[in-house]
Write a protein that holds these residues in place. Structure first.
Motif, PDB file in Angstrom:
ATOM      1  N   PRO A  54       0.811  -1.222   0.000  1.00  0.00           N
ATOM      2  CA  PRO A  54       0.000   0.000   0.000  1.00  0.00           C
ATOM      3  C   PRO A  54       0.843   1.270   0.000  1.00  0.00           C
ATOM      4  CG  PRO A  54       0.126  -0.873   2.215  1.00  0.00           C
ATOM      5  CD  PRO A  54       0.848  -1.855   1.327  1.00  0.00           C
ATOM      6  N   VAL A  55       0.252   2.314  -0.521  1.00  0.00           N
ATOM      7  CA  VAL A  55       0.891   3.625  -0.456  1.00  0.00           C
ATOM      8  C   VAL A  55       0.909   4.097   0.986  1.00  0.00           C
ATOM      9  CG1 VAL A  55       0.591   6.071  -1.064  1.00  0.00           C
ATOM     10  CG2 VAL A  55       0.394   4.309  -2.825  1.00  0.00           C
ATOM     11  N   HIS A  56      -0.196   3.908   1.696  1.00  0.00           N
ATOM     12  CA  HIS A  56      -0.334   4.419   3.066  1.00  0.00           C
ATOM     13  C   HIS A  56      -0.869   3.309   3.963  1.00  0.00           C
ATOM     14  CE1 HIS A  56      -1.945   7.933   5.739  1.00  0.00           C
ATOM     15  NE2 HIS A  56      -1.183   7.088   6.404  1.00  0.00           N
ATOM     16  N   SER A  57       0.000   2.711   4.761  1.00  0.00           N
ATOM     17  CA  SER A  57      -0.395   1.569   5.584  1.00  0.00           C
ATOM     18  C   SER A  57      -1.422   1.923   6.648  1.00  0.00           C
ATOM     19  CB  SER A  57       0.833   0.925   6.235  1.00  0.00           C
ATOM     20  OG  SER A  57       1.463   1.814   7.127  1.00  0.00           O
ATOM     21  N   CYS A  58      -1.390   3.128   7.190  1.00  0.00           N
ATOM     22  CA  CYS A  58      -2.367   3.508   8.215  1.00  0.00           C
ATOM     23  C   CYS A  58      -3.780   3.424   7.655  1.00  0.00           C
ATOM     24  CB  CYS A  58      -2.112   4.932   8.708  1.00  0.00           C
ATOM     25  SG  CYS A  58      -0.564   5.175   9.570  1.00  0.00           S
ATOM     26  N   MET A  59      -3.970   3.939   6.463  1.00  0.00           N
ATOM     27  CA  MET A  59      -5.296   3.928   5.848  1.00  0.00           C
ATOM     28  C   MET A  59      -5.730   2.507   5.529  1.00  0.00           C
ATOM     29  SD  MET A  59      -6.344   7.140   5.526  1.00  0.00           S
ATOM     30  CE  MET A  59      -7.449   7.240   4.131  1.00  0.00           C
ATOM     31  N   SER A  60      -4.836   1.720   4.949  1.00  0.00           N
ATOM     32  CA  SER A  60      -5.182   0.335   4.621  1.00  0.00           C
ATOM     33  C   SER A  60      -5.493  -0.465   5.877  1.00  0.00           C
ATOM     34  CB  SER A  60      -4.061  -0.352   3.842  1.00  0.00           C
ATOM     35  OG  SER A  60      -3.921   0.235   2.574  1.00  0.00           O
ATOM     36  N   ALA A  61      -4.674  -0.308   6.914  1.00  0.00           N
ATOM     37  CA  ALA A  61      -4.882  -1.045   8.163  1.00  0.00           C
ATOM     38  C   ALA A  61      -6.214  -0.689   8.799  1.00  0.00           C
ATOM     39  CB  ALA A  61      -3.738  -0.770   9.134  1.00  0.00           C
ATOM     40  N   ASP A  62      -6.599   0.567   8.721  1.00  0.00           N
ATOM     41  CA  ASP A  62      -7.860   1.001   9.301  1.00  0.00           C
ATOM     42  C   ASP A  62      -9.056   0.431   8.547  1.00  0.00           C
ATOM     43  OD1 ASP A  62      -9.429   2.620  11.145  1.00  0.00           O
ATOM     44  OD2 ASP A  62      -9.897   3.827   9.375  1.00  0.00           O
ATOM     45  N   LEU A  63      -8.894   0.156   7.262  1.00  0.00           N
ATOM     46  CA  LEU A  63     -10.007  -0.311   6.437  1.00  0.00           C
ATOM     47  C   LEU A  63     -10.263  -1.809   6.561  1.00  0.00           C
ATOM     48  CD1 LEU A  63      -9.133   1.769   3.260  1.00  0.00           C
ATOM     49  CD2 LEU A  63     -10.939   2.239   4.907  1.00  0.00           C
ATOM     50  N   LEU A  64      -9.332  -2.550   7.150  1.00  0.00           N
ATOM     51  CA  LEU A  64      -9.450  -4.001   7.229  1.00  0.00           C
ATOM     52  C   LEU A  64      -9.899  -4.438   8.611  1.00  0.00           C
ATOM     53  CD1 LEU A  64      -6.182  -4.825   5.322  1.00  0.00           C
ATOM     54  CD2 LEU A  64      -8.489  -4.644   4.425  1.00  0.00           C
ATOM     55  N   ARG A  65     -10.572  -5.584   8.676  1.00  0.00           N
ATOM     56  CA  ARG A  65     -11.077  -6.090   9.958  1.00  0.00           C
ATOM     57  C   ARG A  65     -10.189  -7.150  10.573  1.00  0.00           C
ATOM     58  NH1 ARG A  65     -17.309  -6.470   8.036  1.00  0.00           N
ATOM     59  NH2 ARG A  65     -17.609  -4.240   7.934  1.00  0.00           N
ATOM     60  N   LYS A  66      -9.352  -7.789   9.760  1.00  0.00           N
ATOM     61  CA  LYS A  66      -8.469  -8.818  10.291  1.00  0.00           C
ATOM     62  C   LYS A  66      -7.254  -8.963   9.391  1.00  0.00           C
ATOM     63  CE  LYS A  66     -11.324 -12.424   8.197  1.00  0.00           C
ATOM     64  NZ  LYS A  66     -12.111 -13.617   8.461  1.00  0.00           N
ATOM     65  N   TYR A  67      -6.211  -9.601   9.954  1.00  0.00           N
ATOM     66  CA  TYR A  67      -4.956  -9.801   9.246  1.00  0.00           C
ATOM     67  C   TYR A  67      -4.604 -11.277   9.251  1.00  0.00           C
ATOM     68  CZ  TYR A  67      -4.380  -4.846  10.315  1.00  0.00           C
ATOM     69  OH  TYR A  67      -4.558  -3.498  10.440  1.00  0.00           O
ATOM     70  N   LEU A  68      -3.940 -11.721   8.219  1.00  0.00           N
ATOM     71  CA  LEU A  68      -3.372 -13.059   8.162  1.00  0.00           C
ATOM     72  C   LEU A  68      -1.866 -12.890   8.210  1.00  0.00           C
ATOM     73  CD1 LEU A  68      -3.679 -16.137   7.763  1.00  0.00           C
ATOM     74  CD2 LEU A  68      -3.611 -15.711   5.293  1.00  0.00           C
ATOM     75  N   THR A  69      -1.230 -13.438   9.236  1.00  0.00           N
ATOM     76  CA  THR A  69       0.218 -13.303   9.359  1.00  0.00           C
ATOM     77  C   THR A  69       0.907 -14.216   8.355  1.00  0.00           C
ATOM     78  OG1 THR A  69       0.536 -15.069  10.983  1.00  0.00           O
ATOM     79  CG2 THR A  69      -0.033 -12.863  11.841  1.00  0.00           C
ATOM     80  N   THR A  70       2.180 -14.001   8.142  1.00  0.00           N
ATOM     81  CA  THR A  70       2.937 -14.848   7.222  1.00  0.00           C
ATOM     82  C   THR A  70       3.118 -16.254   7.790  1.00  0.00           C
ATOM     83  OG1 THR A  70       4.994 -13.947   8.128  1.00  0.00           O
ATOM     84  CG2 THR A  70       4.152 -12.948   6.095  1.00  0.00           C
ATOM     85  N   GLU A  71       2.799 -16.436   9.069  1.00  0.00           N
ATOM     86  CA  GLU A  71       2.830 -17.770   9.683  1.00  0.00           C
ATOM     87  C   GLU A  71       1.471 -18.463   9.608  1.00  0.00           C
ATOM     88  OE1 GLU A  71       4.022 -15.032  11.589  1.00  0.00           O
ATOM     89  OE2 GLU A  71       6.056 -15.420  10.901  1.00  0.00           O
ATOM     90  N   GLY A  72       0.476 -17.808   8.988  1.00  0.00           N
ATOM     91  CA  GLY A  72      -0.848 -18.401   8.828  1.00  0.00           C
ATOM     92  C   GLY A  72      -1.808 -18.175   9.980  1.00  0.00           C
ATOM     93  N   LYS A  73      -1.497 -17.264  10.879  1.00  0.00           N
ATOM     94  CA  LYS A  73      -2.363 -16.957  12.018  1.00  0.00           C
ATOM     95  C   LYS A  73      -3.240 -15.749  11.707  1.00  0.00           C
ATOM     96  CE  LYS A  73      -2.255 -15.524  16.828  1.00  0.00           C
ATOM     97  NZ  LYS A  73      -1.442 -15.059  17.942  1.00  0.00           N
ATOM     98  N   TRP A  74      -4.527 -15.841  12.065  1.00  0.00           N
ATOM     99  CA  TRP A  74      -5.448 -14.705  11.893  1.00  0.00           C
ATOM    100  C   TRP A  74      -5.413 -13.818  13.128  1.00  0.00           C
ATOM    101  CZ3 TRP A  74      -7.478 -13.187   7.502  1.00  0.00           C
ATOM    102  CH2 TRP A  74      -7.617 -14.120   6.467  1.00  0.00           C
TER     103      TRP A  74
END
Length: 138
Positions: A116-136
């Motif tokens: 992303p151009v701006h991680s703060c904006m992208s992070a705010d728009l998402l409800r969950k993350y998938l880590t590179t280890e496969g954890k939500w």
């Protein structure tokens, strides 16, 4: 100036101002391809303004960009793909410019990994993350 989202993830803005480099960006969006237009050197992805924000950068090589495509690698991503970037966004979709040899690697439904151009904006728009280890993380 580094704010909390940038401190955790970094992003393309931080790369542009010299506070970070591509290898330190710790967030990317996996966007499925929904259309491929070989004649225009474009791939349309499901990943638009509601996912990436509409923040943009002025890139010396490409002009206005809304994200950069990176190589998928294991459970994460690798290097920036030369010549691949998001040229435009609508609410739900992004138009990725890609060299012909890169377009040939993709089929509809394949995921493109976007910094992303701006991680703060992208992070705010998402409800969950998938880590590179496969954890939500929710």
């Amino acid at each position: 100036e580094i704010r909390p989202g940038n401190f955790v993830f970094y992003d393309l803005m931080q790369v542009q101002i010299g506070a970070s480099d591509f290898d330190h960006i710790a967030v990317a969006m996996a966007c499925p391809g929904v259309a491929i237009h070989e004649s225009r050197n474009e791939i349309v992805v499901y990943g638009g303004g509601v996912h990436l924000s509409k923040d943009r950068l002025e890139d010396e090589e490409f002009g206005t960009i809304y994200g950069r495509v990176v190589e998928p690698e294991g459970g994460g991503w690798g290097k920036v793909v030369p010549g691949m970037y998001i040229r435009s966004l609508s609410q739900e979709h992004g138009v990725v410019v890609a060299p012909p040899e890169e377009i040939a690697k993709y089929e509809i439904g394949d995921y493109l990994v976007v910094l992303p151009v701006h991680s703060c904006m992208s992070a705010d728009l998402l409800r969950k993350y998938l880590t590179t280890e496969g954890k939500w993380i929710e």
